[in-house]
Each structure stands twice: as structure tokens, then as C-alpha cells.
Design a protein around this motif. Structure first.
Motif: not given
Length: 258
Positions: A113-136
Motif C-alpha cells: 500500500a504505497d503510492a509509488a508502487l501503485v503508480a508502477g502497477a498502473l504502468a505495468r498493466l497499461s492502465l490510466r485508471e484503476a480501483v484499489i482495494k484492501p486485499t482483505v
């Protein structure tokens, strides 16, 4: 063994919901003794019951270790669904497991749960927009919509309501804003479809209305690739928008193990 069936609730919402009351009435008419009991109350109601039905345990994510310990005490052959399946389903990592084995899901990944890691995930998935959720999590707590460049804002809202150390980053499907439909399956066979009358985050004591309806598509079976898998569900609900922005039917994908 007595014909006693326990419908499981939780301390936060100990009473049966209206839909669970319908189930209890139907079982009562068939000669069963039906009780309700919170999973995080005394264990005695579950001991010796003919069946334990896990229904409204909506506060499980607040004390996850206690919930897993409760699952461990149940007799697996008398629980709906099987404890191993419930345990696997507690963490949203099961979605990436299903995707890797061929299930038709929105693109997703799990990161810290880190902003930089979320940004990296968006880039890897080629997404401009996403939804984030707690894993539990449950009841929509911590669910946020995030756009490229605004990850820190979304994470601030996320951290304000949950301490989850990890989160699921999932492709945002715009059609979900028009509502979802859900399909209910028993023993791998389609039973009925439902459409909520309003799109809200609701569970437990905050239930939402739903109308029965016929689902689109054929519900064809889609076998998954091999690997470790939990026991097949006796009951299963699959939900999502009817179509996505690519024109693909997202429900009822008909995904099932075999």
C-alpha cells in the motif's frame, strides 16, 4: 445427529437479514430446526449441528486471525461452503490466482500500500485508471478509484480507513457505474440472476434491494488451468457488469473448476 442448521452471523449484525429469514422459514417448513449464531460468539451453537451455513460474517476482516481459528474448529463435511474454500477466498489474491489459470477477469495485481508502487502497477498493466482495494476487506471499506498522477490522493483516503498493508490494483470497468448483475449457482448449476436496484456498497445490516432477472449469455463452462485449487463451491455468486468497454460479455462467464 439432530436436524439443526445454524446460519452464521456476526456480533456487528447478529440478527438474520430478510433474505436469510426467507431461507430459515423454508428450512423450517421442511422440518429442520434453524438457529442463527455469530461466529465470534460462543462456539456451542456450531458444535454438533447437522450443517453450518456461513452467511453474514461481515466483520471477519477486522479480526482475521480469530476468524481463521473459528474456521479451523468447524467440521469441514458439515459446512457450506467448505472452510478451505472460505479461507482461500478471504484474501483477494485469489483473483490473481484465477487470472493466471485463465479466468476472464479485469487486469489486476497486488502491491504494497504505497503510492509509488501503485503508480508502477498502473504502468505495468497499461492502465490510466484503476480501483484499489484492501486485499482483505468487506463492505467497500478502503475501495478507491485512482487515476495516473493522483495515486497519493487515493492512498491517503485508503489509509484513512484501513491499515491493510497490501492492496489489489484492478482495472476500472466504466460500465460498472451503470450497475451490476449477479448470478447465483448451486452445485455448478445456474439458479437465478439478480440486479441491485441501486448501486451502493452494502453488506450485513446495510443490505440493498435486488430484482431477479434473466442473465445475458449462455453461462458456458470455462475450464481453468491446473494447479492447487480449493474444493468446488456448493454455492457461488458471480457478479459484474453485463459488458465491458471492449464489448465483451463479463457475466455470466460460467467459470467453474473441473
Amino acid at each position: 445427529m439432530c436436524d439443526r442448521i445454524v446460519l452464521t452471523t456476526c456480533r456487528a449484525w447478529p440478527e438474520l437479514s430478510p433474505s436469510d429469514r426467507c431461507l430459515a422459514d423454508a428450512l423450517d417448513q421442511r422440518g429442520f430446526q434453524v438457529e442463527s449464531a455469530p461466529w465470534n460468539g460462543p462456539f456451542e451453537p456450531f458444535d454438533g449441528a447437522r450443517a453450518v451455513v456461513i452467511r453474514s460474517t461481515w466483520d471477519y476482516h477486522q479480526t482475521l486471525d480469530d476468524y481463521r481459528a473459528w474456521l479451523d474448529r468447524l467440521e469441514p463435511t458439515r459446512v457450506f461452503n467448505a472452510p478451505d474454500l472460505v479461507r482461500w477466498n478471504l484474501d483477494k489474491a485469489y483473483l490473481t490466482d484465477l487470472a493466471e489459470r485463465g479466468a476472464p477477469l479485469p487486469a489486476c495485481t497486488i502491491v504494497e500500500a504505497d503510492a509509488a508502487l501503485v503508480a508502477g502497477a498502473l504502468a505495468r498493466l497499461s492502465l490510466r485508471e484503476a480501483v484499489i482495494k484492501p486485499t482483505v476487506g468487506a463492505s467497500g471499506v478502503g475501495v478507491e478509484r485512482v487515476a495516473c498522477g493522483r495515486e497519493a490522493e487515493a492512498l491517503a483516503r485508503f489509509h484513512a480507513v484501513t491499515r491493510s498493508p497490501r492492496l489489489l490494483v484492478q482495472e476500472f470497468i466504466p460500465e460498472v457505474t451503470a450497475g451490476e448483475i449477479a448470478g447465483v449457482f448451486f452445485g455448478g448449476t445456474f439458479s437465478h440472476g439478480l440486479r441491485p436496484e441501486r448501486s451502493v456498497r452494502a453488506h450485513g445490516g446495510r443490505g440493498q434491494r435486488a430484482r431477479a432477472r434473466a442473465p445475458p449469455g449462455s453461462g458456458r463452462e470455462r475450464p481453468l488451468r491446473g494447479g492447487a485449487r480449493p474444493p468446488p463451491p456448493r454455492g457461488l455468486t458471480v457478479g459484474g457488469p453485463e459488458t465491458d468497454h471492449r464489448g465483451n460479455v463479463r457475466f455470466p462467464g460460467g467459470t467453474r473448476w473441473r
